[in-house]
Scaffold this active site. Sequence first.
Site, PDB file in Angstrom:
ATOM      1  N   GLY A   4      49.548  60.690  40.680  1.00 34.11           N
ATOM      2  CA  GLY A   4      48.643  59.948  41.546  1.00 34.11           C
ATOM      3  C   GLY A   4      48.033  60.903  42.546  1.00 34.11           C
TER       4      GLY A   4
ATOM      5  N   GLN B 295      43.796  63.674  50.094  1.00 36.59           N
ATOM      6  CA  GLN B 295      44.520  64.872  49.642  1.00 36.59           C
ATOM      7  C   GLN B 295      43.582  65.975  49.159  1.00 36.59           C
ATOM      8  OE1 GLN B 295      47.427  62.367  47.171  1.00 36.59           O
ATOM      9  NE2 GLN B 295      48.651  64.137  47.739  1.00 36.59           N
TER      10      GLN B 295
ATOM     11  N   CYS C 162      55.343  64.583  46.387  1.00 35.94           N
ATOM     12  CA  CYS C 162      53.934  64.433  46.747  1.00 35.94           C
ATOM     13  C   CYS C 162      53.227  65.767  46.517  1.00 35.94           C
ATOM     14  CB  CYS C 162      53.823  64.024  48.214  1.00 35.94           C
ATOM     15  SG  CYS C 162      52.130  63.802  48.764  1.00 35.94           S
ATOM     16  N   LEU C 163      52.049  65.729  45.907  1.00 37.12           N
ATOM     17  CA  LEU C 163      51.322  66.979  45.643  1.00 37.12           C
ATOM     18  C   LEU C 163      50.960  67.696  46.937  1.00 37.12           C
ATOM     19  CD1 LEU C 163      48.938  65.942  42.718  1.00 37.12           C
ATOM     20  CD2 LEU C 163      51.029  67.320  42.594  1.00 37.12           C
TER      21      LEU C 163
ATOM     22  N   HIS D 237      52.520  54.394  47.100  1.00 32.78           N
ATOM     23  CA  HIS D 237      52.484  55.755  47.650  1.00 32.78           C
ATOM     24  C   HIS D 237      51.033  56.169  47.937  1.00 32.78           C
ATOM     25  CE1 HIS D 237      53.988  60.118  47.608  1.00 32.78           C
ATOM     26  NE2 HIS D 237      52.679  60.262  47.537  1.00 32.78           N
ATOM     27  N   GLU D 238      50.113  55.876  46.994  1.00 29.38           N
ATOM     28  CA  GLU D 238      48.712  56.299  47.176  1.00 29.38           C
ATOM     29  C   GLU D 238      48.020  55.496  48.280  1.00 29.38           C
ATOM     30  OE1 GLU D 238      48.042  59.066  45.989  1.00 29.38           O
ATOM     31  OE2 GLU D 238      49.741  59.038  44.615  1.00 29.38           O
TER      32      GLU D 238
ATOM     33  N   HIS E 252      48.822  56.891  51.517  1.00 28.03           N
ATOM     34  CA  HIS E 252      47.995  58.066  51.833  1.00 28.03           C
ATOM     35  C   HIS E 252      46.705  57.642  52.536  1.00 28.03           C
ATOM     36  CE1 HIS E 252      49.837  61.703  50.336  1.00 28.03           C
ATOM     37  NE2 HIS E 252      50.096  61.175  49.158  1.00 28.03           N
TER      38      HIS E 252
HETATM   39 NI    NI Z   1      51.390  61.918  47.716  1.00 25.38          NI
END
Ligand code: NI
Length: 182
Positions: free
Chosen positions: A46, A51, A92-93, A134-135, A138
């Site tokens: 995701g 991000q 998380c990226l 989660h997204e 963000h």
């Molecule tokens: Ni993340």
Amino acid sequence: MTVRKLHLLGSPVLRRPATPVAAVDDAVRELVDDLFETMRAAKGVGLAANQVGVAQRIAVVDVGEEFPPPLVLVNPRIVQASDVTETAEEGCLSIPDIYGDVERSLAVTLEALDRDGRPYRTELSGFKARAVQHEIDHLDGILFLDHLSAVKRHLLIAKWKRSRKGQSGYIKDVTPEPAGEL
Ligand code: NI
């Protein structure tokens, strides 16, 4: 399609609540395509627009072929969330190599616009429901670390800082791994 640079923990845009999209136009579609491209290059499941440095309410989720289809989330909203929760490990990226156990609703009802600006509503559960929560977090400037106990969070932030020693800045190039690489 372009693989965009990733913003890491410390970048202010990750803490900025994103702005709703007024109209799904070609620029939004291009961003959606780039989010998928960047997420896949980074081996994520995701990715939210902030991000990649864009504070707009746009995200994508693809948790794998066993949970089709991939989701485009434009102006997403959780309209119902189960009281039943599940605790599972998340990463998380934007915070590479840091993982923590996060409690989330097991099932959610999601409303959003798709890549063509059409509204849809869908019920999700398990890992896909987790990824969507989660997204959307963000897009509200929330990171998975915020869901942990203060002790655990401080521990992981200290670990993150150690891992970042000698590196400056918080914008990272995504280098896709060669095909077949594990
Ligand atoms: Ni993340």
